[in-house]
Motif scaffolding. Structure first.
Motif, PDB file in Angstrom:
ATOM      1  N   GLY A  16      40.941 -32.206  32.922  1.00  0.00           N
ATOM      2  CA  GLY A  16      41.740 -31.622  33.985  1.00  0.00           C
ATOM      3  C   GLY A  16      43.229 -31.731  33.733  1.00  0.00           C
ATOM      4  N   SER A  17      43.993 -31.281  34.725  1.00  0.00           N
ATOM      5  CA  SER A  17      45.457 -31.243  34.593  1.00  0.00           C
ATOM      6  C   SER A  17      46.111 -31.782  35.853  1.00  0.00           C
ATOM      7  N   LEU A  18      47.300 -32.312  35.663  1.00  0.00           N
ATOM      8  CA  LEU A  18      48.153 -32.737  36.759  1.00  0.00           C
ATOM      9  C   LEU A  18      49.594 -32.481  36.372  1.00  0.00           C
ATOM     10  N   ARG A  19      50.443 -32.301  37.376  1.00  0.00           N
ATOM     11  CA  ARG A  19      51.874 -32.206  37.121  1.00  0.00           C
ATOM     12  C   ARG A  19      52.594 -33.252  37.952  1.00  0.00           C
ATOM     13  N   LEU A  20      53.306 -34.103  37.284  1.00  0.00           N
ATOM     14  CA  LEU A  20      54.102 -35.120  37.944  1.00  0.00           C
ATOM     15  C   LEU A  20      55.532 -34.631  38.107  1.00  0.00           C
ATOM     16  N   SER A  21      56.152 -35.069  39.199  1.00  0.00           N
ATOM     17  CA  SER A  21      57.562 -34.754  39.446  1.00  0.00           C
ATOM     18  C   SER A  21      58.328 -36.035  39.691  1.00  0.00           C
ATOM     19  N   CYS A  22      59.595 -36.011  39.336  1.00  0.00           N
ATOM     20  CA  CYS A  22      60.471 -37.150  39.584  1.00  0.00           C
ATOM     21  C   CYS A  22      61.807 -36.604  40.064  1.00  0.00           C
ATOM     22  N   ALA A  23      62.111 -36.876  41.314  1.00  0.00           N
ATOM     23  CA  ALA A  23      63.384 -36.440  41.880  1.00  0.00           C
ATOM     24  C   ALA A  23      64.390 -37.583  41.740  1.00  0.00           C
ATOM     25  N   ALA A  24      65.496 -37.288  41.071  1.00  0.00           N
ATOM     26  CA  ALA A  24      66.543 -38.290  40.860  1.00  0.00           C
ATOM     27  C   ALA A  24      67.697 -38.020  41.808  1.00  0.00           C
ATOM     28  N   SER A  25      68.151 -39.066  42.475  1.00  0.00           N
ATOM     29  CA  SER A  25      69.271 -38.914  43.401  1.00  0.00           C
ATOM     30  C   SER A  25      70.217 -40.103  43.256  1.00  0.00           C
ATOM     31  N   ASN A  27      74.782 -41.091  43.323  1.00  0.00           N
ATOM     32  CA  ASN A  27      76.100 -40.552  43.012  1.00  0.00           C
ATOM     33  C   ASN A  27      76.240 -40.054  41.582  1.00  0.00           C
ATOM     34  N   SER A  28      75.670 -40.763  40.648  1.00  0.00           N
ATOM     35  CA  SER A  28      75.843 -40.391  39.247  1.00  0.00           C
ATOM     36  C   SER A  28      74.519 -40.051  38.572  1.00  0.00           C
ATOM     37  N   ALA A  29      73.532 -39.699  39.380  1.00  0.00           N
ATOM     38  CA  ALA A  29      72.197 -39.471  38.826  1.00  0.00           C
ATOM     39  C   ALA A  29      72.182 -38.420  37.733  1.00  0.00           C
ATOM     40  N   SER A  30      72.989 -37.382  37.893  1.00  0.00           N
ATOM     41  CA  SER A  30      72.961 -36.281  36.929  1.00  0.00           C
ATOM     42  C   SER A  30      73.494 -36.699  35.559  1.00  0.00           C
ATOM     43  N   THR A  31      74.146 -37.831  35.472  1.00  0.00           N
ATOM     44  CA  THR A  31      74.697 -38.277  34.197  1.00  0.00           C
ATOM     45  C   THR A  31      73.722 -39.156  33.420  1.00  0.00           C
ATOM     46  N   TYR A  32      72.595 -39.454  34.002  1.00  0.00           N
ATOM     47  CA  TYR A  32      71.597 -40.308  33.367  1.00  0.00           C
ATOM     48  C   TYR A  32      70.525 -39.477  32.661  1.00  0.00           C
ATOM     49  N   TYR A  33      70.005 -40.018  31.577  1.00  0.00           N
ATOM     50  CA  TYR A  33      68.823 -39.452  30.950  1.00  0.00           C
ATOM     51  C   TYR A  33      67.598 -39.924  31.732  1.00  0.00           C
ATOM     52  N   LYS A  64      50.931 -36.107  22.466  1.00  0.00           N
ATOM     53  CA  LYS A  64      51.466 -34.896  21.824  1.00  0.00           C
ATOM     54  C   LYS A  64      50.446 -33.775  21.880  1.00  0.00           C
ATOM     55  N   GLY A  65      50.929 -32.594  22.223  1.00  0.00           N
ATOM     56  CA  GLY A  65      50.069 -31.429  22.293  1.00  0.00           C
ATOM     57  C   GLY A  65      49.352 -31.276  23.613  1.00  0.00           C
ATOM     58  N   ARG A  66      49.395 -32.307  24.450  1.00  0.00           N
ATOM     59  CA  ARG A  66      48.710 -32.254  25.747  1.00  0.00           C
ATOM     60  C   ARG A  66      49.689 -32.345  26.918  1.00  0.00           C
ATOM     61  N   PHE A  67      50.764 -33.095  26.753  1.00  0.00           N
ATOM     62  CA  PHE A  67      51.749 -33.281  27.814  1.00  0.00           C
ATOM     63  C   PHE A  67      53.023 -32.516  27.475  1.00  0.00           C
ATOM     64  N   THR A  68      53.692 -32.034  28.527  1.00  0.00           N
ATOM     65  CA  THR A  68      54.967 -31.332  28.341  1.00  0.00           C
ATOM     66  C   THR A  68      55.968 -31.858  29.360  1.00  0.00           C
ATOM     67  N   ILE A  69      57.114 -32.284  28.863  1.00  0.00           N
ATOM     68  CA  ILE A  69      58.193 -32.740  29.737  1.00  0.00           C
ATOM     69  C   ILE A  69      59.187 -31.607  29.929  1.00  0.00           C
ATOM     70  N   SER A  70      59.712 -31.500  31.138  1.00  0.00           N
ATOM     71  CA  SER A  70      60.727 -30.489  31.413  1.00  0.00           C
ATOM     72  C   SER A  70      61.630 -30.993  32.529  1.00  0.00           C
ATOM     73  N   LYS A  71      62.742 -30.332  32.704  1.00  0.00           N
ATOM     74  CA  LYS A  71      63.706 -30.780  33.721  1.00  0.00           C
ATOM     75  C   LYS A  71      64.400 -29.603  34.359  1.00  0.00           C
ATOM     76  N   ASP A  72      64.502 -29.640  35.659  1.00  0.00           N
ATOM     77  CA  ASP A  72      65.295 -28.678  36.415  1.00  0.00           C
ATOM     78  C   ASP A  72      66.654 -29.331  36.628  1.00  0.00           C
ATOM     79  N   ASN A  73      67.624 -28.928  35.810  1.00  0.00           N
ATOM     80  CA  ASN A  73      68.930 -29.592  35.862  1.00  0.00           C
ATOM     81  C   ASN A  73      69.665 -29.330  37.169  1.00  0.00           C
ATOM     82  N   ALA A  74      69.439 -28.171  37.751  1.00  0.00           N
ATOM     83  CA  ALA A  74      70.122 -27.834  39.001  1.00  0.00           C
ATOM     84  C   ALA A  74      69.683 -28.764  40.131  1.00  0.00           C
ATOM     85  N   LYS A  75      68.398 -29.099  40.119  1.00  0.00           N
ATOM     86  CA  LYS A  75      67.855 -29.951  41.178  1.00  0.00           C
ATOM     87  C   LYS A  75      67.730 -31.404  40.736  1.00  0.00           C
TER      88      LYS A  75
END
Length: 127
Positions: A16-25, A27-33, A64-75
């Protein structure tokens, strides 16, 4: 300070499949990896995936080949798309933030220090 909130975990059958999300918040969250880790019972925490400073996505060999990481930089939301899940993927999955992407590198790294951790979201894969 950076706050990390994971969501999307659950129980699925093998394959099966799942999609995890992580919301970062914060003052300086956008500057972190941001990266994903997981920890199974009685096992060391393992780096799963990270988007490195050069933009290249790096993964643990086990995913590898099963998981994909991505990021919505705007959010400032990090995602982990997990496909072809296996029982051995069962673990608590954590989002992590650090000013150095090297701290978030995939694999096992005893003594690794990461600045911020989320609370985690459980993924359970049954056979």
């Amino acid at each position: 300070q950076v706050q990390l909130a994971e969501s999307g975990g659950g129980s699925v059958q093998a394959g099966g499949s799942l999609r995890l999300s992580c919301a970062a918040s914060g003052n300086s969250a956008s500057t972190y990896y941001l990266g994903w880790f997981r920890q199974a019972p009685e096992k060391m925490r393992e780096g799963v995936a990270v988007i490195a400073s050069d933009g290249i996505k790096r993964y643990a060999e086990t995913v590898k080949g099963r998981f994909t990481i991505s990021k919505d930089n705007a959010k400032n939301i990090l995602y982990l798309e997990m496909n072809s899940l296996r029982p051995e993927d069962t673990a608590m999955y954590f989002c992590a933030a650090d000013r150095s992407p090297d701290s978030l590198r995939p694999g096992f790294a005893p003594g690794r220090r990461v600045e911020f951790w989320g609370q985690g979201t459980q993924v359970t894969v049954s056979s």
